[in-house]
Design an enzyme around this catalytic site. Structure first.
Site, short mmCIF file in Angstrom:
data_model
loop_
_atom_site.label_atom_id
_atom_site.label_comp_id
_atom_site.label_asym_id
_atom_site.label_seq_id
_atom_site.Cartn_x
_atom_site.Cartn_y
_atom_site.Cartn_z
N PRO A 9 0.87 -1.02 -0.48
CA PRO A 9 0.24 0.32 0.11
C PRO A 9 0.49 1.31 -0.21
O PRO A 9 0.19 3.07 -0.94
CB PRO A 9 -1.18 0.16 1.86
CG PRO A 9 -0.81 -1.15 1.85
CD PRO A 9 1.10 -2.11 1.51
N GLY A 10 2.43 1.58 0.68
CA GLY A 10 2.97 2.14 0.87
C GLY A 10 3.19 2.65 -0.78
O GLY A 10 3.18 4.22 -1.37
N ASP A 61 8.65 -2.52 -9.40
CA ASP A 61 9.65 -2.91 -9.08
C ASP A 61 10.80 -2.22 -8.70
O ASP A 61 11.66 -1.59 -9.12
CB ASP A 61 10.03 -4.48 -9.13
CG ASP A 61 10.94 -5.80 -8.49
OD1 ASP A 61 10.27 -6.01 -7.89
OD2 ASP A 61 11.86 -6.08 -8.96
N ASP A 171 12.48 3.33 4.56
CA ASP A 171 12.54 4.73 4.46
C ASP A 171 13.75 5.16 5.67
O ASP A 171 14.26 6.47 5.61
CB ASP A 171 11.34 5.30 4.44
CG ASP A 171 10.94 5.30 3.04
OD1 ASP A 171 11.37 5.14 2.42
OD2 ASP A 171 9.45 5.49 2.83
N ARG A 195 11.13 6.72 -6.95
CA ARG A 195 9.22 6.48 -7.67
C ARG A 195 8.89 7.17 -8.33
O ARG A 195 8.37 7.29 -9.16
CB ARG A 195 8.41 5.67 -6.37
CG ARG A 195 6.83 5.27 -6.77
CD ARG A 195 6.38 4.25 -6.04
NE ARG A 195 7.21 2.90 -5.65
CZ ARG A 195 8.25 2.80 -4.16
NH1 ARG A 195 8.14 3.37 -3.58
NH2 ARG A 195 8.24 1.64 -4.56
O1 LIG Z 1 12.51 2.58 2.57
C1 LIG Z 1 12.11 2.45 0.85
N1 LIG Z 1 11.14 2.89 0.45
C2 LIG Z 1 10.78 3.24 -1.12
O2 LIG Z 1 10.71 3.95 -1.72
C3 LIG Z 1 10.51 1.98 -1.57
N2 LIG Z 1 10.93 1.34 -2.38
C4 LIG Z 1 10.59 0.22 -2.16
N3 LIG Z 1 11.33 -0.53 -0.98
C5 LIG Z 1 11.40 -1.68 -0.47
O3 LIG Z 1 11.84 -2.90 -1.33
C6 LIG Z 1 11.38 -3.77 -1.52
C7 LIG Z 1 10.69 -3.84 -2.98
O4 LIG Z 1 9.90 -5.11 -3.27
P1 LIG Z 1 9.17 -5.48 -3.53
O5 LIG Z 1 9.68 -4.08 -5.57
O6 LIG Z 1 8.99 -6.52 -4.75
O7 LIG Z 1 7.48 -4.82 -3.18
P2 LIG Z 1 7.23 -5.41 -2.45
O8 LIG Z 1 7.46 -6.80 -1.87
O9 LIG Z 1 6.87 -4.42 -1.58
O10 LIG Z 1 5.57 -5.32 -2.96
P3 LIG Z 1 5.54 -5.79 -4.42
O11 LIG Z 1 4.92 -4.95 -5.19
O12 LIG Z 1 6.01 -6.54 -5.04
O13 LIG Z 1 4.30 -6.17 -4.52
C8 LIG Z 1 10.92 -3.18 -0.29
O14 LIG Z 1 11.48 -4.69 0.59
C9 LIG Z 1 9.95 -2.26 -0.08
O15 LIG Z 1 9.91 -2.22 0.98
C10 LIG Z 1 11.57 1.00 -0.51
N4 LIG Z 1 11.75 1.36 0.50
#
Ligand SMILES: O=c1[nH]c(=O)c2ncn([C@@H]3O[C@H](COP(=O)(O)OP(=O)(O)OP(=O)(O)O)[C@@H](O)[C@H]3O)c2[nH]1
Length: 209
Positions: A9-10, A61, A171, A195
């Protein structure tokens, strides 16, 4: 309607800041292939999500790349967050590295089943080549891979002691220009984040399409 494909959701909160009501979340857990680059993972996910949804999709991603660890955790950032946790990554950096530099990267992959015009942007073209070159991203059922358009955003910062309680994921330990991402509100973070930069490129292209 454009579907933003993520279980996080973030990510959706930040995407809505840019794309507004044009976008709604599709909570679909697409297959994340193993790769040391985000582009093929996002491209493969976008094809799978488009086949699932039957409407235009945008897959996000992302990951944290620590320079002194040759980019670890990178594409494995979600796995590392879920297993050892964000604080352990910060402690690892403290214990092992003098160089605290790191970058966040985000690759957005758009698929609506239609082909795209050749892009004059060499970054996009390279990403498409990288994505297309990964045989592993093909479904068994797939004869012709669906076209996918990729947009990348990068922000460079440093790993620091956790501060702030906004945002998500890494973050609190990622500092940019004196503030951690968790100390910024969504608009401030989007203005400079990986992003936000990828969303801006996508938004310009999508509006002209
Ligand atoms: O501090 C952060 N600020 C950000 O802006 C940010 N963007 C991504 N992340 C982290 O990097 C990984 C992504 O993994 P990811 O792309 O596989 O996504 P996800 O598993 O969270 O969800 P989904 O989109 O795959 O369903 C996860 O650990 C996220 O917490 C962030 N951390």
């Amino acid at each position: 309607m454009l579907r933003y494909v993520t279980t996080n959701p973030g990510k959706v909160r930040e995407a809505r800041e840019y794309l507004g009501d044009e976008v709604s979340q599709l909570d679909f857990d697409y297959t994340e292939i193993q790769a040391d680059d985000l582009a093929p993972i996002a491209a493969r996910g976008a094809r799978e999500a488009y086949r699932h949804a039957g409407e235009p999709v945008l897959v996000d991603d992302a990951g944290l790349f620590v320079r002194g660890f040759d980019g670890f955790p990178g594409p494995y950032s979600a796995y590392v967050e879920d297993t050892i946790g964000v604080e352990a990554v910060r402690r690892l950096v403290d214990a092992e590295l003098d160089d605290r530099r790191a970058s966040f990267r985000c690759v957005l992959a758009y698929c609506d089943g239609e082909p795209f015009d050749a892009s004059p942007d060499p970054i996009d073209r390279d990403d498409r080549v990288a994505a297309a070159a990964t045989g592993a991203e093909r479904d068994d059922a797939e004869t012709e891979p669906l076209p996918v358009k990729l947009f990348e955003g990068v922000v460079r910062g440093e790993i620091v002691e956790a501060r702030g309680d906004g945002g998500f994921g890494y973050d609190p330990i990622f500092e940019y220009d004196g503030s951690t991402f968790a100390e910024m509100d969504a608009a401030e973070k989007n203005a400079i984040s990986h992003r936000g930069r990828a969303l801006e490129k996508f938004g310009v292209w999508f509006a002209e399409r």
